[in-house]
Design a protein around this motif. Structure first.
Motif, PDB file in Angstrom:
ATOM      1  N   SER A  91      -2.132   6.579 -17.818  1.00  8.81           N
ATOM      2  CA  SER A  91      -2.858   7.767 -17.390  1.00  8.81           C
ATOM      3  C   SER A  91      -3.229   7.727 -15.910  1.00  8.81           C
ATOM      4  O   SER A  91      -3.223   8.767 -15.245  1.00  8.81           O
ATOM      5  N   TYR A  92      -3.543   6.544 -15.383  1.00  9.11           N
ATOM      6  CA  TYR A  92      -3.985   6.426 -13.987  1.00  9.11           C
ATOM      7  C   TYR A  92      -2.809   6.012 -13.106  1.00  9.11           C
ATOM      8  O   TYR A  92      -2.091   5.054 -13.421  1.00  9.11           O
ATOM      9  N   HIS A  93      -2.627   6.749 -11.986  1.00 11.40           N
ATOM     10  CA  HIS A  93      -1.503   6.486 -11.087  1.00 11.40           C
ATOM     11  C   HIS A  93      -2.007   6.466  -9.639  1.00 11.40           C
ATOM     12  O   HIS A  93      -2.748   7.360  -9.222  1.00 11.40           O
ATOM     13  N   THR A 199     -15.201   6.176  -4.331  1.00 13.62           N
ATOM     14  CA  THR A 199     -14.837   5.640  -3.020  1.00 13.62           C
ATOM     15  C   THR A 199     -13.653   4.685  -3.087  1.00 13.62           C
ATOM     16  O   THR A 199     -12.859   4.607  -2.149  1.00 13.62           O
ATOM     17  N   ILE A 200     -13.529   3.936  -4.156  1.00 14.12           N
ATOM     18  CA  ILE A 200     -12.439   2.959  -4.258  1.00 14.12           C
ATOM     19  C   ILE A 200     -11.227   3.556  -4.976  1.00 14.12           C
ATOM     20  O   ILE A 200     -10.124   3.602  -4.432  1.00 14.12           O
ATOM     21  N   TYR A 201     -11.429   4.040  -6.205  1.00 13.11           N
ATOM     22  CA  TYR A 201     -10.294   4.457  -7.029  1.00 13.11           C
ATOM     23  C   TYR A 201      -9.915   5.927  -6.871  1.00 13.11           C
ATOM     24  O   TYR A 201      -8.916   6.365  -7.443  1.00 13.11           O
ATOM     25  N   GLY A 202     -10.701   6.692  -6.118  1.00 15.24           N
ATOM     26  CA  GLY A 202     -10.343   8.085  -5.865  1.00 15.24           C
ATOM     27  C   GLY A 202     -10.400   8.979  -7.078  1.00 15.24           C
ATOM     28  O   GLY A 202      -9.602   9.918  -7.205  1.00 15.24           O
ATOM     29  N   ILE A 203     -11.338   8.722  -7.979  1.00 16.32           N
ATOM     30  CA  ILE A 203     -11.497   9.523  -9.196  1.00 16.32           C
ATOM     31  C   ILE A 203     -12.760  10.371  -9.051  1.00 16.32           C
ATOM     32  O   ILE A 203     -13.780   9.870  -8.572  1.00 16.32           O
ATOM     33  N   ASN A 217      -4.103  10.034  -9.164  1.00 19.84           N
ATOM     34  CA  ASN A 217      -4.226  11.132 -10.119  1.00 19.84           C
ATOM     35  C   ASN A 217      -4.155  10.558 -11.520  1.00 19.84           C
ATOM     36  O   ASN A 217      -3.814   9.395 -11.714  1.00 19.84           O
ATOM     37  N   ARG A 218      -4.533  11.377 -12.472  1.00 16.24           N
ATOM     38  CA  ARG A 218      -4.515  10.962 -13.875  1.00 16.24           C
ATOM     39  C   ARG A 218      -3.729  11.990 -14.671  1.00 16.24           C
ATOM     40  O   ARG A 218      -3.853  13.193 -14.449  1.00 16.24           O
TER      41      ARG A 218
END
Length: 268
Positions: A91-93, A199-203, A217-218
């Motif tokens: 799911s996470y890219h 801030t880190i994973y951009g979610i 993106n997910r």
């Protein structure tokens, strides 16, 4: 008290121009930080010192190192586990990196301001005072429900996302306070969760825009990815945090930290 001090703080900030749309992102973030923390912290100090007339043990400066830092590290690890599982499930890219991202405003607003302000209000006031009267179980339910409903007004929020927030964060943070009796532990975990997520994973953090070092993106169904609200609405985050909550509950029961309602204590 909080609203009154808040209006005074806003009036004091107006001449600076930091609240204007033309101000820089850092100036607006600092203004938000002031408007969030000054009314909340001052009101809490008045409540504890002048009304309850006791030391503010739960916000002891010494506990920043002994409770706050471990809580922060735990928050980083916890959300990293969530992201790792989302990646394993496809799911996470990660699409790239953004080393020049302006990270300071998000850290100040989503991390520091939300961590301190929301924990002082929800755990420091609502959970703690409700527990004194109705006991631990009702305090868990009421404070978690309040925490979830408070996020229903966020962008892309749904009743499912609010329920997920109530269970995975509301119960987890309340149990963490129950076990440690330190707001710094809750503040550290809460701030780290938000900072790591955005801030880190951009979610997206609770539906807000994400400006992270990683451009990501997910994909997949919303029950897995969390949709536009972010990974907090994913069953992965719900399950992961629930496991930690169960562990904290076991610790609380073994230490006999569950507080009965006030009428049962008086009868005993």
């Amino acid at each position: 008290m909080m609203f009154g001090i808040g209006y005074a703080a806003r009036a004091g900030l107006e001449p600076t121009g930091w609240l204007a749309k033309t101000s820089s992102p850092v100036q607006r973030a600092v203004a938000h930080l002031i408007l969030e923390l000054v009314p909340m912290v001052l009101s809490y100090l008045i409540l504890v010192l002048l009304i309850e007339r006791r030391p503010v043990r739960e916000l002891s400066p010494r506990a920043i190192v002994t409770r706050g830092i471990p809580g922060f590290i735990g928050g980083v690890v916890l959300f990293s586990v969530v992201v790792g599982l989302l990646w394993m499930f496809g799911s996470y890219h990660v699409m790239g990196t953004n080393p020049g991202v302006d990270w300071l405003p998000d850290v100040l607003v989503a991390g520091v301001a939300a961590g301190i302000g929301e924990e002082v209000l929800t755990r420091g006031v609502l959970f703690r005072v409700t527990e004194e009267g109705l006991g631990t179980w009702w305090a868990l339910v009421i404070s978690a429900a309040f925490f979830g409903i408070a996020h229903i007004f966020n962008p892309a929020a749904t009743w499912w996302s609010s329920a997920a927030i109530a269970i995975e964060a509301g119960i987890l943070l309340a149990l963490l306070y129950l076990v440690t009796r330190s707001l710094w532990a809750c503040i550290g975990l809460h701030a780290a969760w938000n900072i790591t997520q955005g801030t880190i994973y951009g979610i997206p953090v609770s539906g807000g825009q994400a400006h992270g070092w990683l451009i990501s993106n997910r994909t997949g169904p919303e029950w897995l990815s969390g949709g536009a609200f972010g990974a907090e609405a994913s069953v992965v985050a719900l399950a992961t945090c629930s496991l930690v909550s169960v562990a904290l509950l076991v610790v609380a029961c073994r230490r006999q930290l569950i507080v009965p309602p006030s009428w049962r204590r008086k009868k005993a």
